[in-house]
Design a protein around this motif. Structure first.
Motif, PDB file in Angstrom:
ATOM      1  N   ARG A 249      20.034  50.891  57.403  1.00 46.37           N
ATOM      2  CA  ARG A 249      20.317  49.461  57.420  1.00 46.37           C
ATOM      3  C   ARG A 249      21.152  49.085  56.204  1.00 46.37           C
ATOM      4  NH1 ARG A 249      15.013  50.314  57.898  1.00 46.37           N
ATOM      5  NH2 ARG A 249      14.596  49.548  55.788  1.00 46.37           N
TER       6      ARG A 249
ATOM      7  N   ASP B 269      15.859  44.830  61.505  1.00 47.60           N
ATOM      8  CA  ASP B 269      15.342  43.867  60.544  1.00 47.60           C
ATOM      9  C   ASP B 269      15.656  44.391  59.148  1.00 47.60           C
ATOM     10  OD1 ASP B 269      14.002  42.091  58.965  1.00 47.60           O
ATOM     11  OD2 ASP B 269      11.994  42.562  59.729  1.00 47.60           O
ATOM     12  N   ALA B 270      16.537  43.696  58.444  1.00 49.57           N
ATOM     13  CA  ALA B 270      16.922  44.122  57.091  1.00 49.57           C
ATOM     14  C   ALA B 270      16.446  43.095  56.071  1.00 49.57           C
ATOM     15  CB  ALA B 270      18.428  44.318  57.006  1.00 49.57           C
ATOM     16  N   ALA B 271      15.187  42.653  56.209  1.00 50.79           N
ATOM     17  CA  ALA B 271      14.671  41.600  55.335  1.00 50.79           C
ATOM     18  C   ALA B 271      14.655  42.043  53.882  1.00 50.79           C
ATOM     19  CB  ALA B 271      13.272  41.193  55.790  1.00 50.79           C
ATOM     20  N   SER B 272      14.209  43.270  53.616  1.00 45.52           N
ATOM     21  CA  SER B 272      14.123  43.725  52.223  1.00 45.52           C
ATOM     22  C   SER B 272      15.510  43.899  51.616  1.00 45.52           C
ATOM     23  CB  SER B 272      13.336  45.030  52.133  1.00 45.52           C
ATOM     24  OG  SER B 272      13.963  46.055  52.901  1.00 45.52           O
ATOM     25  N   GLU B 273      16.453  44.433  52.400  1.00 40.43           N
ATOM     26  CA  GLU B 273      17.821  44.591  51.905  1.00 40.43           C
ATOM     27  C   GLU B 273      18.466  43.225  51.667  1.00 40.43           C
ATOM     28  OE1 GLU B 273      16.539  48.137  54.112  1.00 40.43           O
ATOM     29  OE2 GLU B 273      16.652  46.017  54.663  1.00 40.43           O
ATOM     30  N   SER B 274      18.227  42.290  52.586  1.00 49.40           N
ATOM     31  CA  SER B 274      18.798  40.951  52.438  1.00 49.40           C
ATOM     32  C   SER B 274      18.230  40.231  51.224  1.00 49.40           C
ATOM     33  CB  SER B 274      18.537  40.132  53.708  1.00 49.40           C
ATOM     34  OG  SER B 274      19.187  40.715  54.831  1.00 49.40           O
ATOM     35  N   ALA B 275      16.958  40.478  50.911  1.00 50.69           N
ATOM     36  CA  ALA B 275      16.356  39.837  49.742  1.00 50.69           C
ATOM     37  C   ALA B 275      16.992  40.338  48.448  1.00 50.69           C
ATOM     38  CB  ALA B 275      14.850  40.102  49.732  1.00 50.69           C
ATOM     39  N   VAL B 276      17.228  41.642  48.353  1.00 51.23           N
ATOM     40  CA  VAL B 276      17.902  42.196  47.166  1.00 51.23           C
ATOM     41  C   VAL B 276      19.319  41.647  47.075  1.00 51.23           C
ATOM     42  CG1 VAL B 276      18.746  44.332  46.087  1.00 51.23           C
ATOM     43  CG2 VAL B 276      16.492  44.281  47.173  1.00 51.23           C
TER      44      VAL B 276
ATOM     45  N   ASP C 174      15.932  52.946  46.851  1.00 52.84           N
ATOM     46  CA  ASP C 174      15.390  52.401  48.083  1.00 52.84           C
ATOM     47  C   ASP C 174      15.106  50.915  47.877  1.00 52.84           C
ATOM     48  OD1 ASP C 174      14.330  52.077  50.581  1.00 52.84           O
ATOM     49  OD2 ASP C 174      12.445  53.101  50.147  1.00 52.84           O
ATOM     50  N   PRO C 175      16.099  50.038  48.102  1.00 47.06           N
ATOM     51  CA  PRO C 175      17.399  50.346  48.700  1.00 47.06           C
ATOM     52  C   PRO C 175      18.452  50.709  47.662  1.00 47.06           C
ATOM     53  CG  PRO C 175      17.173  47.987  48.501  1.00 47.06           C
ATOM     54  CD  PRO C 175      15.898  48.574  47.967  1.00 47.06           C
TER      55      PRO C 175
ATOM     56  N   THR D  50      19.525  50.840  53.008  1.00 44.94           N
ATOM     57  CA  THR D  50      18.478  51.866  53.143  1.00 44.94           C
ATOM     58  C   THR D  50      19.057  52.946  54.044  1.00 44.94           C
ATOM     59  OG1 THR D  50      16.668  50.285  52.892  1.00 44.94           O
ATOM     60  CG2 THR D  50      16.163  52.382  53.961  1.00 44.94           C
TER      61      THR D  50
END
Length: 283
Positions: A224, A188-195, A261-262, A279
């Motif tokens: 990720r 799950d790369a939700a935070s990376e995808s949001a950035v 981060d990230p 990350t």
């Protein structure tokens, strides 16, 4: 006409084997063919039943997780030397294992943006931080520094210059039987995808699908990377799309790399920008 004395076989012409020689030739030919078939059969059986002693005896579904773990080790080994981003895997079919069997090769990689051009020093630092059992070292090939290491199970690790201000680290299987095939790890790369989406939104949004890549970290957890690209005019700053935060390692018209981060890596190619938000595994 030459008379032949009754009771004697006619002479054998020069260069032609007699009846006994022909029988021996047929026997040798048959024995050679039988030996070749036996060797091929033994090779086929050995590849499938014996304990692995060469890479061709460890199938891709068995070697794939070793490659994945090696990629996690490599992201951790980068440490503060640069900004890493996972690359899509390369799976190529059609290599030959035996005359009867074909196979496939798997390679995964990590691109690293570095602040400078001392590739050898970066590779030495990575080699020093890899597991001691990998026997990692840096040599010179064709005048360029080359890192080589053994991740186990016949998986080869290499590191070299990947272009100006970049280092490329790879882990590869060589030719293997397919087995049940390679399945890339997911995360799950939700935070990376949001950035990633926020940055690409400044250029009108992603122009293609978002790739999510993952690798297991040596101490637990998962590295990720979310990757995509967008059309961006050459006169638009790359840094402006990512706001403030940690000081970048690279900040130019064609490249932007920021740890954190990230971490963020953006590379311009003509009027397109490829962005990777990562990350990594902790050092």
């Amino acid at each position: 006409m030459t008379a032949v004395e009754t009771g004697y076989a006619p002479p054998t012409p020069p260069g032609r084997p007699g009846p006994g020689g022909r029988r021996r030739l047929r026997w040798l030919t048959a024995a050679t063919l039988a030996w070749a078939v036996l060797l091929a059969g033994l090779t086929w059986w050995s590849v499938r039943t014996d304990a692995p002693t060469v890479k061709e005896q460890r199938s891709l579904d068995q070697a794939g997780p070793v490659v994945d773990r090696a990629i996690g080790e490599l992201t951790a080994a980068v440490g503060a030397a640069g900004v890493p981003a996972l690359l899509p895997d390369r799976l190529e079919r059609g290599c030959r294992i035996t005359p009867m069997d074909d196979g496939a090769t798997l390679e995964r990689g990590v691109e690293v943006a570095i602040g400078g051009d001392d590739v050898r020093e970066v590779l030495r630092g990575v080699a020093d931080r890899l597991p001691s059992g990998w026997r990692a070292g840096v040599s010179t090939l064709d005048g360029e520094p080359l890192l080589r290491a053994d991740a186990g199970e016949f998986v080869t690790v290499e590191g070299r210059a990947g272009g100006p201000g970049r280092v490329l680290l790879t882990a590869a299987t060589g030719c293997r039987p397919m087995g049940s095939g390679y399945r890339a790890p997911s995360a799950d790369a939700a935070s990376e995808s949001a950035v990633l989406a926020a940055a690409l939104g400044r250029w009108g949004g992603a122009s293609g699908p978002v790739q999510v890549l993952a690798a297991p970290c040596p101490g637990g957890g998962t590295a990720r990377t979310a990757r995509s690209e967008a059309a961006a005019p050459a006169d638009q700053s790359l840094a402006a799309a990512f706001g403030g935060g940690v000081a970048p390692v690279v900040d130019s018209a064609d490249a932007y790399a920021r740890p954190g981060d990230p971490a963020v890596l953006a590379l311009r190619a003509g009027e397109r920008v490829r962005v990777a938000v990562t990350t990594p595994c902790p050092a």
